[in-house]
Scaffold this motif. Structure first.
Motif, mmCIF file in Angstrom:
data_model
loop_
_atom_site.group_PDB
_atom_site.id
_atom_site.type_symbol
_atom_site.label_atom_id
_atom_site.label_comp_id
_atom_site.label_asym_id
_atom_site.label_seq_id
_atom_site.Cartn_x
_atom_site.Cartn_y
_atom_site.Cartn_z
ATOM 1 N N CYS A 1 0.855 -1.186 0.000
ATOM 2 C CA CYS A 1 0.000 0.000 0.000
ATOM 3 C C CYS A 1 0.894 1.240 0.000
ATOM 4 C CB CYS A 1 -0.905 -0.013 1.228
ATOM 5 S SG CYS A 1 -1.798 1.532 1.462
ATOM 6 N N PRO B 1 -7.835 -7.068 -0.870
ATOM 7 C CA PRO B 1 -8.402 -6.111 -1.829
ATOM 8 C C PRO B 1 -7.408 -4.986 -2.078
ATOM 9 C CG PRO B 1 -9.555 -5.969 0.277
ATOM 10 C CD PRO B 1 -8.548 -7.075 0.393
ATOM 11 N N ARG B 2 -7.280 -4.604 -3.310
ATOM 12 C CA ARG B 2 -6.302 -3.574 -3.669
ATOM 13 C C ARG B 2 -7.011 -2.556 -4.546
ATOM 14 N NH1 ARG B 2 -2.363 -3.147 -7.937
ATOM 15 N NH2 ARG B 2 -3.040 -5.127 -8.792
ATOM 16 N N TYR B 3 -6.691 -1.302 -4.330
ATOM 17 C CA TYR B 3 -7.336 -0.234 -5.083
ATOM 18 C C TYR B 3 -6.268 0.614 -5.753
ATOM 19 C CZ TYR B 3 -11.297 -1.611 -2.266
ATOM 20 O OH TYR B 3 -12.281 -2.327 -1.684
ATOM 21 N N VAL B 4 -6.512 0.954 -6.992
ATOM 22 C CA VAL B 4 -5.568 1.781 -7.736
ATOM 23 C C VAL B 4 -6.140 3.187 -7.840
ATOM 24 C CG1 VAL B 4 -4.410 2.153 -9.944
ATOM 25 C CG2 VAL B 4 -4.686 -0.171 -9.047
ATOM 26 N N ILE B 5 -5.338 4.149 -7.443
ATOM 27 C CA ILE B 5 -5.731 5.555 -7.558
ATOM 28 C C ILE B 5 -4.900 6.180 -8.661
ATOM 29 C CG2 ILE B 5 -5.991 7.753 -6.345
ATOM 30 C CD1 ILE B 5 -7.484 5.534 -4.963
ATOM 31 N N ASP C 1 -1.181 2.446 -5.349
ATOM 32 C CA ASP C 1 -1.905 1.260 -4.902
ATOM 33 C C ASP C 1 -2.271 1.471 -3.445
ATOM 34 O OD1 ASP C 1 -1.639 -0.502 -7.245
ATOM 35 O OD2 ASP C 1 0.495 -0.315 -6.808
ATOM 36 N N CYS D 1 -4.478 -0.089 0.068
ATOM 37 C CA CYS D 1 -5.200 -1.174 0.714
ATOM 38 C C CYS D 1 -6.641 -0.709 0.956
ATOM 39 C CB CYS D 1 -4.524 -1.562 2.034
ATOM 40 S SG CYS D 1 -4.668 -0.311 3.329
ATOM 41 N N HIS D 2 -7.441 -1.638 1.443
ATOM 42 C CA HIS D 2 -8.853 -1.349 1.641
ATOM 43 C C HIS D 2 -9.080 -0.151 2.571
ATOM 44 C CE1 HIS D 2 -12.884 -2.110 3.490
ATOM 45 N NE2 HIS D 2 -13.185 -2.127 2.220
ATOM 46 N N HIS E 1 -7.904 3.145 1.023
ATOM 47 C CA HIS E 1 -8.825 3.540 -0.049
ATOM 48 C C HIS E 1 -10.067 4.194 0.537
ATOM 49 C CE1 HIS E 1 -12.397 2.613 -2.572
ATOM 50 N NE2 HIS E 1 -11.656 3.206 -3.463
ATOM 51 N N LYS E 2 -10.569 3.600 1.621
ATOM 52 C CA LYS E 2 -11.756 4.167 2.259
ATOM 53 C C LYS E 2 -11.483 5.595 2.721
ATOM 54 C CE LYS E 2 -13.525 1.859 5.681
ATOM 55 N NZ LYS E 2 -13.995 0.751 6.561
ATOM 56 N N VAL F 1 -11.159 8.030 -0.495
ATOM 57 C CA VAL F 1 -12.365 8.484 -1.178
ATOM 58 C C VAL F 1 -13.193 9.423 -0.295
ATOM 59 C CG1 VAL F 1 -12.528 6.512 -2.738
ATOM 60 C CG2 VAL F 1 -13.638 6.400 -0.511
#
Ligand SMILES: [Zn+2]
Length: 102
Positions: free
Chosen positions: A6, A19-23, A75, A77-78, A81-82, A85
């Motif tokens: 992350c 879970p992985r999130y891309v910004i 990248d 992490c969950h 990301h929370k 956003v």
């Protein structure tokens, strides 16, 4: 195997497991769409603009705005990301930081 962490908290992210999130963030100078009129596009002006571009190439200096476009990719992490956003610009954090400094 891909090793991903992350970009915010440094937590290891196992592909397919966590879970992985891309910004993706793109920052660039805004152009006013009304800036160029049809009058600007007649041949005389095109020649002027072409000459201007040639001059800039010759002097080795690009247009000032060329450097203004920046792309970022993170990248997360969950959890991060929370948080992201909810407060993409980190304003909440900055405010808290200011208040705690008395
Ligand atoms: Zn994280």
């Amino acid at each position: 195997m891909m090793h991903i962490t992350c970009d915010s908290c440094g937590k290891d992210l196992q592909p397919g497991d966590d879970p992985r999130y891309v910004i993706k963030i793109e920052a660039f100078a805004a152009h006013d769409p009304g800036e160029i009129t049809e009058d600007d596009l007649d041949e005389d002006h095109l020649e002027e603009i072409g000459q201007l571009l040639l001059d800039m190439e010759a002097s080795g200096e690009g247009p000032e705005l060329a450097d203004a476009r920046k792309k970022f990719r993170y990248d997360l992490c969950h959890d991060c990301h929370k948080k992201f956003v909810r407060d993409p610009l980190g304003r909440e954090f900055i405010q808290k930081f200011d208040f705690s400094e008395n």
